[in-house]
Design a protein around this motif. Structure first.
Motif, PDB file in Angstrom:
ATOM      1  N   GLY A  61      23.163  31.017  -4.573  1.00 26.43           N
ATOM      2  CA  GLY A  61      24.300  31.882  -4.610  1.00 26.43           C
ATOM      3  C   GLY A  61      25.354  32.367  -2.950  1.00 26.43           C
ATOM      4  N   VAL A  62      24.019  31.971  -2.005  1.00 32.60           N
ATOM      5  CA  VAL A  62      24.243  32.481  -0.418  1.00 32.60           C
ATOM      6  C   VAL A  62      25.970  32.096  -0.428  1.00 32.60           C
ATOM      7  N   ARG A  63      26.213  31.206  -0.849  1.00 33.78           N
ATOM      8  CA  ARG A  63      27.335  30.729   0.001  1.00 33.78           C
ATOM      9  C   ARG A  63      28.259  30.319  -1.282  1.00 33.78           C
ATOM     10  N   ASN A  64      29.933  30.098  -0.739  1.00 32.43           N
ATOM     11  CA  ASN A  64      30.596  29.900  -1.624  1.00 32.43           C
ATOM     12  C   ASN A  64      30.811  28.341  -1.412  1.00 32.43           C
ATOM     13  N   PRO A  65      31.323  27.654  -2.459  1.00 33.93           N
ATOM     14  CA  PRO A  65      31.945  26.060  -2.029  1.00 33.93           C
ATOM     15  C   PRO A  65      33.457  25.942  -1.593  1.00 33.93           C
ATOM     16  N   THR A  66      33.448  26.005  -1.040  1.00 32.73           N
ATOM     17  CA  THR A  66      35.303  25.646  -0.487  1.00 32.73           C
ATOM     18  C   THR A  66      35.521  23.976  -0.939  1.00 32.73           C
ATOM     19  N   PRO A  67      37.022  24.462  -1.554  1.00 35.22           N
ATOM     20  CA  PRO A  67      37.988  23.609  -2.573  1.00 35.22           C
ATOM     21  C   PRO A  67      37.326  21.949  -2.022  1.00 35.22           C
ATOM     22  N   ALA A  68      36.896  21.668  -1.102  1.00 34.50           N
ATOM     23  CA  ALA A  68      37.092  20.422  -1.067  1.00 34.50           C
ATOM     24  C   ALA A  68      35.039  19.784  -1.983  1.00 34.50           C
ATOM     25  N   VAL A  69      34.295  21.221  -1.517  1.00 36.75           N
ATOM     26  CA  VAL A  69      32.834  20.857  -2.034  1.00 36.75           C
ATOM     27  C   VAL A  69      32.907  20.446  -3.239  1.00 36.75           C
ATOM     28  N   ALA A  70      33.503  21.827  -3.190  1.00 34.78           N
ATOM     29  CA  ALA A  70      33.863  21.958  -5.037  1.00 34.78           C
ATOM     30  C   ALA A  70      35.017  20.707  -6.213  1.00 34.78           C
ATOM     31  N   ALA A  71      35.210  20.253  -5.154  1.00 30.99           N
ATOM     32  CA  ALA A  71      35.867  18.748  -6.077  1.00 30.99           C
ATOM     33  C   ALA A  71      35.495  17.600  -6.036  1.00 30.99           C
ATOM     34  N   ALA A  72      34.395  17.607  -4.802  1.00 30.89           N
ATOM     35  CA  ALA A  72      33.045  16.268  -4.290  1.00 30.89           C
ATOM     36  C   ALA A  72      32.002  16.390  -5.736  1.00 30.89           C
ATOM     37  N   CYS A  73      31.914  18.040  -6.087  1.00 26.69           N
ATOM     38  CA  CYS A  73      30.388  18.460  -6.841  1.00 26.69           C
ATOM     39  C   CYS A  73      31.187  17.698  -8.398  1.00 26.69           C
ATOM     40  N   ASP A  74      32.299  18.161  -8.896  1.00 24.39           N
ATOM     41  CA  ASP A  74      33.289  17.912  -9.728  1.00 24.39           C
ATOM     42  C   ASP A  74      33.676  16.515  -9.746  1.00 24.39           C
ATOM     43  N   ALA A  75      33.259  15.702  -9.388  1.00 25.44           N
ATOM     44  CA  ALA A  75      33.759  14.207  -8.695  1.00 25.44           C
ATOM     45  C   ALA A  75      32.238  13.817  -9.566  1.00 25.44           C
TER      46      ALA A  75
END
Length: 397
Positions: A61-75
């Motif tokens: 929880g130290v950092r929030n995901p960028t949209p690109a990182v969130a999408a990569a995790c989702d994939a």
């Protein structure tokens, strides 16, 4: 998507229930999904093309995901956009008041705790610690804002998470961190109206003393736990078990057997589930395996070897989790080495080493070190010497 990933049906804090994701904020969900897949931080970082440090920061929880990182995790997890949606809810999801008003969320975290314990017993601390800490933070943030029974429930659940986080710290070879989390569990348990964790904390201290070789301190802590005003049959059984092993290390067979009888008596008092359930489930404890372990510490190798052999023939008597299997297998090997059956002992250790490497448990490494000490003086062949050397290196960690 793995079946396990689609089975968790509770909603996370600050969003509606999802059929795909376990409960929690983005970091908690990420760590839980990673643990389910059995991926290390390094492996997951490779899959989403970010640094290991960034994964650790996201999970804690130290950092929030960028949209690109969130999408990569989702994939990577195949969650069909659910992780992207969760990331869009903002840092750490919701206000504390949202958490405390959502009873299903508390129930969801209870289910996650059970799941993380299962993972920890099979894979060791490295896959679960980040999730444990993140969820504990959410609960302790929510606790001060809750009222009435919900307040007590949240603090009590936080205490249970802290207690298991302490155990994982101990398994990771950090007794100071284990004691810190155990003390937090005592404080939060008291805020939840349950003083029994204070009694169980003394059992944990007895176990830590036992593994650093201080049998006298282990016995003293076990006796304090048994005599604590809040001690229940579960805690008294745990305390008697630690006392028995402490007396065995000191070579006092009479006191050891007396404590073993106390363990059996208190264990017989445990009826059904008692929540919160501090420590391992007493009903899963095999008195004969515990007795065999005590005989090993008393250096009564033949008795220990016979007891271990009898229980291993009854395969249903051996605990199912990897940590217990590895621990008792190494103890059996140590007993066999003690009676000169080095070939049989080495066969057991050779078969168990892959499991020991996988779970990376400090308490199991202590047992492996005891095997090495017993096996070293034996007349060993080249293959056995190589196995003993490999075991010694693994025991050091």
């Amino acid at each position: 998507m793995d079946p396990a990933d689609s089975a968790a049906g509770a909603g996370s804090a600050g969003r509606s229930a999802s059929p795909c994701l376990p409960p929690g904020d983005f970091g908690v969900v990420l760590a839980t999904l990673r643990a389910r897949r059995g991926w290390s931080v390094r492996e997951f970082a490779r899959r989403v093309n970010v640094s290991e440090g960034q994964i650790c920061n996201l999970e804690s929880g130290v950092r929030n995901p960028t949209p690109a990182v969130a999408a990569a995790c989702d994939a990577a997890f195949g969650t069909g956009g659910e992780l992207v949606e969760l990331a869009g809810a903002g840092r750490r999801g919701a206000r504390a008041v949202d958490v405390v008003e959502a009873g299903p969320v508390v129930a969801g975290y209870e289910r996650v705790l059970g799941e993380l314990k299962d993972i920890g017993r099979s894979t060791g601390p490295r896959f679960v610690t980040a999730s444990m800490k993140s969820i504990t933070r959410i609960l302790t943030d929510a606790g001060p804002h809750a009222v009435g029974e919900q307040r007590a429930e949240i603090w009590l659940l936080a205490s249970r998470f802290a207690e298991y986080t302490g155990w994982m710290a101990q398994e990771g070879g950090n007794p100071a961190e284990a004691l810190r989390w155990t003390n937090l569990a005592v404080r939060w348990g008291a805020q939840g109206g349950d003083e029994t964790v204070a009694a169980y904390a003394l059992v944990r201290k007895a176990f830590i003393a036992q593994h650093r070789g201080d049998a006298c301190a282990a016995i003293a802590f076990a006796e304090q736990a048994a005599g604590h005003p809040a001690a229940n049959p579960v805690i008294r059984a745990h305390a008697a078990r630690r006392a028995a092993q402490g007396h065995a290390r000191r070579g006092d067979e009479g006191a050891c057997r007396e404590a073993l009888e106390q363990f059996k008596g208190h264990a017989a008092e445990v009826i059904g589930d008692q929540a919160p359930h501090w420590g391992p489930r007493i009903e899963n404890g095999n008195p004969r395996l515990i007795e065999a372990s005590c005989m090993l510490s008393l250096r009564r190798f033949e008795s220990a070897a016979d007891l271990f052999a009898a229980e291993h023939r009854r395969r249903s008597a051996i605990p199912a989790d990897s940590n217990s299997q590895a621990r008792f297998a190494v103890r059996q090997a140590t007993a066999l080495a003690g009676v000169g059956r080095l070939d049989d002992a080495c066969q057991i250790v050779e078969a168990t080493l892959p499991m020991i490497k996988r779970i990376d448990s400090a308490t199991v490494r202590v047992e492996l070190g005891r095997f090495v000490e017993q096996a070293r003086p034996q007349r060993a062949g080249p293959g056995q010497l190589a196995l003993i050397d490999a075991s010694a290196a693994l025991a050091i960690g």
